[in-house]
Scaffold this motif. Structure first.
Motif, PDB file in Angstrom:
ATOM      1  N   TRP A 129       0.829  -1.204   0.000  1.00 16.13           N
ATOM      2  CA  TRP A 129       0.000   0.000   0.000  1.00 16.13           C
ATOM      3  C   TRP A 129       0.868   1.260   0.000  1.00 16.13           C
ATOM      4  CZ3 TRP A 129      -0.465   3.734   4.004  1.00 16.13           C
ATOM      5  CH2 TRP A 129      -1.444   4.709   3.782  1.00 16.13           C
ATOM      6  N   ARG A 165       1.110   4.472  -2.657  1.00 19.47           N
ATOM      7  CA  ARG A 165       0.946   5.867  -2.224  1.00 19.47           C
ATOM      8  C   ARG A 165       2.119   6.732  -2.673  1.00 19.47           C
ATOM      9  NH1 ARG A 165      -3.460   7.745  -1.716  1.00 19.47           N
ATOM     10  NH2 ARG A 165      -2.933   9.202  -0.063  1.00 19.47           N
ATOM     11  N   LEU A 166       3.273   6.105  -2.883  1.00 24.36           N
ATOM     12  CA  LEU A 166       4.440   6.854  -3.366  1.00 24.36           C
ATOM     13  C   LEU A 166       4.435   6.969  -4.883  1.00 24.36           C
ATOM     14  CD1 LEU A 166       7.331   5.506  -1.091  1.00 24.36           C
ATOM     15  CD2 LEU A 166       5.648   7.290  -0.642  1.00 24.36           C
ATOM     16  N   GLU A 222      21.604  -4.367  -4.453  1.00 21.00           N
ATOM     17  CA  GLU A 222      21.370  -3.316  -5.447  1.00 21.00           C
ATOM     18  C   GLU A 222      22.467  -3.295  -6.507  1.00 21.00           C
ATOM     19  OE1 GLU A 222      20.899   0.251  -3.006  1.00 21.00           O
ATOM     20  OE2 GLU A 222      18.708   0.019  -3.167  1.00 21.00           O
ATOM     21  N   TYR A 279      16.435  -1.323  -4.068  1.00 19.02           N
ATOM     22  CA  TYR A 279      15.828  -2.187  -3.050  1.00 19.02           C
ATOM     23  C   TYR A 279      15.089  -1.284  -2.060  1.00 19.02           C
ATOM     24  CZ  TYR A 279      15.659  -5.496   0.925  1.00 19.02           C
ATOM     25  OH  TYR A 279      15.261  -6.288   1.985  1.00 19.02           O
ATOM     26  N   ARG A 291      12.395  -0.774   1.139  1.00 22.04           N
ATOM     27  CA  ARG A 291      11.753  -1.386   2.314  1.00 22.04           C
ATOM     28  C   ARG A 291      10.880  -0.339   3.007  1.00 22.04           C
ATOM     29  NH1 ARG A 291      17.107  -4.171   4.808  1.00 22.04           N
ATOM     30  NH2 ARG A 291      18.034  -2.291   3.900  1.00 22.04           N
ATOM     31  N   LEU A 342      10.895  -0.001   6.903  1.00 21.30           N
ATOM     32  CA  LEU A 342      12.131  -0.023   7.677  1.00 21.30           C
ATOM     33  C   LEU A 342      12.214   1.124   8.687  1.00 21.30           C
ATOM     34  CD1 LEU A 342      14.440  -2.042   7.644  1.00 21.30           C
ATOM     35  CD2 LEU A 342      15.806  -0.339   6.449  1.00 21.30           C
ATOM     36  N   GLY A 343      11.641   2.247   8.330  1.00 22.02           N
ATOM     37  CA  GLY A 343      11.726   3.404   9.221  1.00 22.02           C
ATOM     38  C   GLY A 343      10.553   3.538  10.174  1.00 22.02           C
ATOM     39  N   TRP A 361       6.489  14.746   2.537  1.00 13.60           N
ATOM     40  CA  TRP A 361       5.514  14.334   1.518  1.00 13.60           C
ATOM     41  C   TRP A 361       5.053  12.895   1.748  1.00 13.60           C
ATOM     42  CZ3 TRP A 361       6.150  10.522  -2.375  1.00 13.60           C
ATOM     43  CH2 TRP A 361       5.116  10.465  -3.310  1.00 13.60           C
ATOM     44  N   ILE A 362       6.000  12.002   2.036  1.00 18.29           N
ATOM     45  CA  ILE A 362       5.627  10.607   2.274  1.00 18.29           C
ATOM     46  C   ILE A 362       4.647  10.520   3.448  1.00 18.29           C
ATOM     47  CG2 ILE A 362       6.499   8.344   3.034  1.00 18.29           C
ATOM     48  CD1 ILE A 362       9.030   8.894   1.369  1.00 18.29           C
ATOM     49  N   THR A 420       2.486  12.677   4.453  1.00 19.42           N
ATOM     50  CA  THR A 420       1.133  13.076   4.035  1.00 19.42           C
ATOM     51  C   THR A 420       0.485  11.967   3.204  1.00 19.42           C
ATOM     52  OG1 THR A 420       1.818  14.150   1.964  1.00 19.42           O
ATOM     53  CG2 THR A 420       1.783  15.511   3.933  1.00 19.42           C
ATOM     54  N   ARG A 421       1.293  11.275   2.403  1.00 18.73           N
ATOM     55  CA  ARG A 421       0.748  10.190   1.579  1.00 18.73           C
ATOM     56  C   ARG A 421       0.275   9.023   2.438  1.00 18.73           C
ATOM     57  NH1 ARG A 421      -1.373  11.258  -2.614  1.00 18.73           N
ATOM     58  NH2 ARG A 421      -0.852   9.338  -3.705  1.00 18.73           N
ATOM     59  N   LEU A 422       0.847   8.880   3.613  1.00 20.06           N
ATOM     60  CA  LEU A 422       0.425   7.805   4.524  1.00 20.06           C
ATOM     61  C   LEU A 422      -0.781   8.226   5.371  1.00 20.06           C
ATOM     62  CD1 LEU A 422       3.827   6.365   5.792  1.00 20.06           C
ATOM     63  CD2 LEU A 422       2.575   5.869   3.687  1.00 20.06           C
ATOM     64  N   ARG A 441      18.830   5.619   4.939  1.00 15.59           N
ATOM     65  CA  ARG A 441      19.544   4.354   5.088  1.00 15.59           C
ATOM     66  C   ARG A 441      21.053   4.545   4.935  1.00 15.59           C
ATOM     67  NH1 ARG A 441      19.142   0.252   0.150  1.00 15.59           N
ATOM     68  NH2 ARG A 441      21.020   1.402  -0.409  1.00 15.59           N
ATOM     69  N   TYR A 488       8.516   7.024  16.552  1.00 16.47           N
ATOM     70  CA  TYR A 488       9.584   7.692  15.785  1.00 16.47           C
ATOM     71  C   TYR A 488       9.555   7.129  14.366  1.00 16.47           C
ATOM     72  CZ  TYR A 488      14.437   8.922  14.463  1.00 16.47           C
ATOM     73  OH  TYR A 488      15.565   9.392  13.825  1.00 16.47           O
ATOM     74  N   ILE A 489       9.290   7.999  13.410  1.00 16.11           N
ATOM     75  CA  ILE A 489       9.062   7.575  12.027  1.00 16.11           C
ATOM     76  C   ILE A 489      10.161   8.141  11.126  1.00 16.11           C
ATOM     77  CG2 ILE A 489       7.393   7.527  10.130  1.00 16.11           C
ATOM     78  CD1 ILE A 489       5.187   8.153  12.132  1.00 16.11           C
ATOM     79  N   ARG A 490      10.764   7.263  10.346  1.00 17.21           N
ATOM     80  CA  ARG A 490      11.798   7.714   9.392  1.00 17.21           C
ATOM     81  C   ARG A 490      11.421   7.236   7.998  1.00 17.21           C
ATOM     82  NH1 ARG A 490      16.985   5.787  12.836  1.00 17.21           N
ATOM     83  NH2 ARG A 490      15.497   4.157  13.437  1.00 17.21           N
ATOM     84  N   PRO A 491      10.660   8.031   7.261  1.00 15.57           N
ATOM     85  CA  PRO A 491      10.115   7.554   5.991  1.00 15.57           C
ATOM     86  C   PRO A 491      11.171   7.153   4.970  1.00 15.57           C
ATOM     87  CG  PRO A 491       8.974   9.538   6.729  1.00 15.57           C
ATOM     88  CD  PRO A 491      10.159   9.363   7.632  1.00 15.57           C
ATOM     89  N   LEU A 517      14.124   5.662   5.621  1.00 17.98           N
ATOM     90  CA  LEU A 517      15.108   4.695   6.103  1.00 17.98           C
ATOM     91  C   LEU A 517      15.210   3.469   5.197  1.00 17.98           C
ATOM     92  CD1 LEU A 517      16.995   4.861   8.533  1.00 17.98           C
ATOM     93  CD2 LEU A 517      15.561   3.177   9.641  1.00 17.98           C
ATOM     94  N   GLY A 518      14.115   3.072   4.605  1.00 16.50           N
ATOM     95  CA  GLY A 518      14.146   1.882   3.758  1.00 16.50           C
ATOM     96  C   GLY A 518      14.396   2.174   2.290  1.00 16.50           C
ATOM     97  N   LEU A 519      14.771   3.394   1.973  1.00 14.78           N
ATOM     98  CA  LEU A 519      14.983   3.760   0.571  1.00 14.78           C
ATOM     99  C   LEU A 519      16.461   3.993   0.302  1.00 14.78           C
ATOM    100  CD1 LEU A 519      12.131   6.425   0.156  1.00 14.78           C
ATOM    101  CD2 LEU A 519      11.944   3.947   0.214  1.00 14.78           C
ATOM    102  N   GLY A 520      16.950   3.514  -0.820  1.00 14.54           N
ATOM    103  CA  GLY A 520      18.317   3.794  -1.246  1.00 14.54           C
ATOM    104  C   GLY A 520      18.379   5.077  -2.060  1.00 14.54           C
TER     105      GLY A 520
END
Lengths: 201, 201
Positions: free
Chosen positions: A18, A22-23, A123, A130, A132, A135-136, B18-19, B21-23, B107, B130-133, B135-138
């Protein structure tokens, strides 16, 4: 922007799917199978209820055999699950049309989990991104999003109709005459998403 | 579902906002200042262009003084930046109305970055999520999203009108007669978001 997302039908991989939509990503759900059981069909059923495209990717049975060896030797399934997950990611990432792979692993997961060098290696070796999405996020955030979005069924692993690696691994252990309950934790609750609570896509 | 998001006006913290808000989160951007400069106003300007609420949270100057001591002692700014970021998260998390705090750490960042025990400790001590949108993105994923969403200005750190911790830290070092270029990397490009490319919210 197509992403191939490893999918079990559980709440973590459903929430991740989901988030990807949204992204702005087009999401194709991918469930791996070793061909022992057709429990991938539970993931397909959930994928259809949620409105996602879904495909099955078959991995060689040798991978599951080796994972079973590891689980028996260790007396617990962690390394086996980690091993399968890495092979699953590599299998999807190596498909020629794949530019982005994703999974539902969480910040608080011990396994399966790729540390930073392994994530970068995936990657680099396969020239993919990649992603996730969870993850955050901590458990509170995952819980509040999941509760808003999905109708979820929670049961003990042994009972749940689910499409994660565990089910075929437990099956293979039983085929070898080993009781999975000697290897897997006794009370291990797993989730399966049944549908949208609040229409998400 | 209100989240307080640490914001510099750069592309990472803008993409994270932005992420969120999308969530489905209501996002309040927060820029910390030590009261030496009014460079927080660059973050406010970008926040307004993007259509977010924005507030400034003042931290005690002693924190910046101690960070400057660390940077001078180390000969590089990493521990100082990490120290300021942890204090900033704590300051926001301790505000009575705050239930969720967020930042744009990635990340691939070395600093600032909270490892898992520190992330959990922040959540437990202040009873927040604690949210890090990101963190899972390269870097590939962050680049493709950023390029789609934002008009970004990239310049060397010394020149950029920006609201991150570095600007006041460099200023304090100069006040103490120390050239920041002896401590910060020589070519350190930073980004500032100027507005939406594709209307995001």
């Amino acid at each position: 922007m197509l992403v191939h997302h490893l999918y079990s039908g559980g709440k973590d991989s459903s929430l991740s799917a989901w988030i990807l939509t949204r992204l702005g990503y087009e999401v194709r759900l991918v469930t791996v199978s070793f061909g022992l059981l057709d429990n991938w069909s539970f993931a397909r059923e959930t994928a259809e209820r949620l409105g996602f495209e879904h495909q099955v990717v078959y991995l060689p049975r040798e991978i599951l055999e080796r994972a079973a060896d590891m689980a028996i030797k260790d007396g617990h399934p962690n390394n086996a699950i980690q091993f399968i997950h890495e092979r699953a990611l590599e299998a999807v990432a190596s498909m020629p049309e794949v530019e982005r792979v994703s999974d539902g692993t969480r910040r608080d997961d011990r396994v399966p989990f790729l540390d930073l060098p392994k994530a970068r290696s995936l990657e680099d070796r396969f020239n993919v991104a990649y992603i996730r999405p969870l993850l955050g996020l901590g458990y509170k955030t995952i819980r509040e999003l999941t509760e808003r979005l999905f109708v979820v069924e929670i049961r003990e692993s042994e009972e749940l109709e689910k499409a994660d690696y565990e089910v075929e691994l437990r099956h293979l252990l039983r085929e070898r005459g080993i009781d999975p309950l000697e290897i897997f934790p006794k009370r291990h609750y797993q989730s399966r998403v049944l549908g949208w609570r609040e229409k998400g896509i």
